[in-house]
Scaffold this motif. Structure first.
Motif, PDB file in Angstrom:
ATOM      1  N   VAL A  20       0.768  -1.309   0.214  1.00  0.00           N
ATOM      2  CA  VAL A  20       0.241  -0.082  -0.089  1.00  0.00           C
ATOM      3  C   VAL A  20       0.878   1.175   0.092  1.00  0.00           C
ATOM      4  CG1 VAL A  20      -1.876   1.297   1.412  1.00  0.00           C
ATOM      5  CG2 VAL A  20      -1.834  -1.256   1.184  1.00  0.00           C
ATOM      6  N   VAL A  21       0.362   2.052  -0.844  1.00  0.00           N
ATOM      7  CA  VAL A  21       1.186   3.524  -0.919  1.00  0.00           C
ATOM      8  C   VAL A  21       0.228   4.635  -0.188  1.00  0.00           C
ATOM      9  CG1 VAL A  21       0.266   4.296  -3.195  1.00  0.00           C
ATOM     10  CG2 VAL A  21       2.592   5.314  -1.976  1.00  0.00           C
ATOM     11  N   TYR A  22       0.750   5.385   0.664  1.00  0.00           N
ATOM     12  CA  TYR A  22       0.163   6.280   1.401  1.00  0.00           C
ATOM     13  C   TYR A  22       0.610   7.637   1.104  1.00  0.00           C
ATOM     14  CZ  TYR A  22      -0.491   2.359   4.405  1.00  0.00           C
ATOM     15  OH  TYR A  22      -1.034   1.027   4.872  1.00  0.00           O
ATOM     16  N   LEU A  23      -0.229   8.758   0.658  1.00  0.00           N
ATOM     17  CA  LEU A  23      -0.015   9.866   0.332  1.00  0.00           C
ATOM     18  C   LEU A  23      -0.833  10.934   0.809  1.00  0.00           C
ATOM     19  CD1 LEU A  23      -0.329   8.020  -2.599  1.00  0.00           C
ATOM     20  CD2 LEU A  23       1.239   9.782  -3.311  1.00  0.00           C
ATOM     21  N   VAL A  24      -0.272  12.253   1.127  1.00  0.00           N
ATOM     22  CA  VAL A  24      -1.094  13.471   0.996  1.00  0.00           C
ATOM     23  C   VAL A  24      -0.696  14.358  -0.109  1.00  0.00           C
ATOM     24  CG1 VAL A  24      -1.530  15.294   2.700  1.00  0.00           C
ATOM     25  CG2 VAL A  24      -0.887  13.197   3.514  1.00  0.00           C
ATOM     26  N   GLU A  25      -1.899  14.964  -0.509  1.00  0.00           N
ATOM     27  CA  GLU A  25      -1.670  15.886  -1.802  1.00  0.00           C
ATOM     28  C   GLU A  25      -2.546  17.226  -1.475  1.00  0.00           C
ATOM     29  OE1 GLU A  25       0.169  16.104  -4.249  1.00  0.00           O
ATOM     30  OE2 GLU A  25       1.157  14.221  -4.091  1.00  0.00           O
ATOM     31  N   VAL A  26      -1.904  18.177  -1.817  1.00  0.00           N
ATOM     32  CA  VAL A  26      -2.467  19.640  -1.786  1.00  0.00           C
ATOM     33  C   VAL A  26      -2.274  20.395  -3.238  1.00  0.00           C
ATOM     34  CG1 VAL A  26      -1.799  19.772   0.719  1.00  0.00           C
ATOM     35  CG2 VAL A  26      -0.210  20.755  -1.125  1.00  0.00           C
ATOM     36  N   PRO A  27      -3.147  21.456  -3.489  1.00  0.00           N
ATOM     37  CA  PRO A  27      -2.934  22.171  -4.756  1.00  0.00           C
ATOM     38  C   PRO A  27      -1.521  22.584  -4.855  1.00  0.00           C
ATOM     39  CG  PRO A  27      -4.995  22.668  -3.533  1.00  0.00           C
ATOM     40  CD  PRO A  27      -4.166  22.111  -2.575  1.00  0.00           C
ATOM     41  N   ALA A  28      -1.095  22.722  -5.972  1.00  0.00           N
ATOM     42  CA  ALA A  28       0.030  23.426  -6.589  1.00  0.00           C
ATOM     43  C   ALA A  28      -0.189  24.851  -6.429  1.00  0.00           C
ATOM     44  CB  ALA A  28       0.578  22.869  -8.051  1.00  0.00           C
ATOM     45  N   VAL A  29      -1.449  25.352  -6.354  1.00  0.00           N
ATOM     46  CA  VAL A  29      -1.824  26.709  -6.522  1.00  0.00           C
ATOM     47  C   VAL A  29      -2.847  27.218  -5.386  1.00  0.00           C
ATOM     48  CG1 VAL A  29      -1.763  27.061  -8.733  1.00  0.00           C
ATOM     49  CG2 VAL A  29      -3.603  26.418  -7.959  1.00  0.00           C
ATOM     50  N   GLU A  30      -2.325  28.551  -4.696  1.00  0.00           N
ATOM     51  CA  GLU A  30      -3.275  28.735  -3.722  1.00  0.00           C
ATOM     52  C   GLU A  30      -4.376  29.745  -4.269  1.00  0.00           C
ATOM     53  OE1 GLU A  30      -1.482  30.385  -0.057  1.00  0.00           O
ATOM     54  OE2 GLU A  30       0.284  29.596  -0.866  1.00  0.00           O
ATOM     55  N   GLU A  31      -4.548  30.074  -5.633  1.00  0.00           N
ATOM     56  CA  GLU A  31      -5.430  30.728  -6.098  1.00  0.00           C
ATOM     57  C   GLU A  31      -6.551  30.004  -6.713  1.00  0.00           C
ATOM     58  OE1 GLU A  31      -2.174  30.895  -7.128  1.00  0.00           O
ATOM     59  OE2 GLU A  31      -1.650  32.442  -5.579  1.00  0.00           O
ATOM     60  N   GLY A  32      -7.488  30.603  -7.324  1.00  0.00           N
ATOM     61  CA  GLY A  32      -8.566  29.908  -8.043  1.00  0.00           C
ATOM     62  C   GLY A  32      -9.736  29.229  -7.056  1.00  0.00           C
ATOM     63  N   ASN A  33     -10.730  28.831  -7.952  1.00  0.00           N
ATOM     64  CA  ASN A  33     -11.948  28.497  -6.981  1.00  0.00           C
ATOM     65  C   ASN A  33     -11.707  26.952  -6.780  1.00  0.00           C
ATOM     66  OD1 ASN A  33     -12.400  26.739  -9.407  1.00  0.00           O
ATOM     67  ND2 ASN A  33     -13.946  28.454 -10.195  1.00  0.00           N
ATOM     68  N   ILE A  34     -12.501  26.045  -6.109  1.00  0.00           N
ATOM     69  CA  ILE A  34     -12.465  24.592  -5.814  1.00  0.00           C
ATOM     70  C   ILE A  34     -12.002  23.835  -6.856  1.00  0.00           C
ATOM     71  CG2 ILE A  34     -14.824  24.360  -5.632  1.00  0.00           C
ATOM     72  CD1 ILE A  34     -12.156  22.921  -3.275  1.00  0.00           C
ATOM     73  N   GLN A  35     -12.622  24.257  -7.941  1.00  0.00           N
ATOM     74  CA  GLN A  35     -12.507  23.427  -9.078  1.00  0.00           C
ATOM     75  C   GLN A  35     -11.106  23.524  -9.665  1.00  0.00           C
ATOM     76  OE1 GLN A  35     -16.024  24.652 -11.361  1.00  0.00           O
ATOM     77  NE2 GLN A  35     -17.168  22.608 -10.860  1.00  0.00           N
ATOM     78  N   VAL A  36     -10.353  24.651 -10.002  1.00  0.00           N
ATOM     79  CA  VAL A  36      -9.182  24.700 -10.108  1.00  0.00           C
ATOM     80  C   VAL A  36      -8.265  24.374  -9.283  1.00  0.00           C
ATOM     81  CG1 VAL A  36      -7.267  26.800 -10.507  1.00  0.00           C
ATOM     82  CG2 VAL A  36      -9.706  27.031 -11.591  1.00  0.00           C
TER      83      VAL A  36
END
Length: 115
Positions: A20-36
């Protein structure tokens, strides 16, 4: 044996153990709406899964952290188009009033089966 990728003093990009692989991901950008931000995050997640030797069809569980539950439908619009048909993981969605970066609207905690 535990295998880590992208390890710093504070965190690893991924940790693999017992198939099993465990990861945490966040957006590369702080701008934009939830879809971006969700598109950005899911692109990062696909790359991280590939680097670990797996893909989005092998997701086991996902914990979704949104800073505002009003973004739930916007998140799901992008998510539903991204997850391959018939492979949706178990998931939970939690409202989190503050993430590590002020502009982030979403963060994921993910586990996936290795190929």
């Amino acid at each position: 044996m535990i295998h880590r990728q992208g390890t710093t003093k504070r965190y690893s990009d991924s940790t693999c153990y017992n198939g099993v692989v465990y990861l945490v991901e966040v957006p590369a950008v702080e701008e934009g709406n939830i879809q971006v931000q969700t598109q950005s995050l899911l692109g990062n997640l696909e790359n991280a899964l590939a680097a670990a030797g797996t893909d989005k069809s092998r997701l086991l569980q996902v914990q979704i952290f949104l800073t505002d539950m009003a973004d739930y439908d916007g998140f799901n619009t992008v998510w539903d188009a991204w997850v391959p048909e018939g492979t949706a993981p178990s998931r939970a969605c939690i409202e989190a009033k503050g993430l590590a970066r002020k502009g982030w609207k979403v963060e994921l905690v993910v586990s996936a089966a290795l190929a």
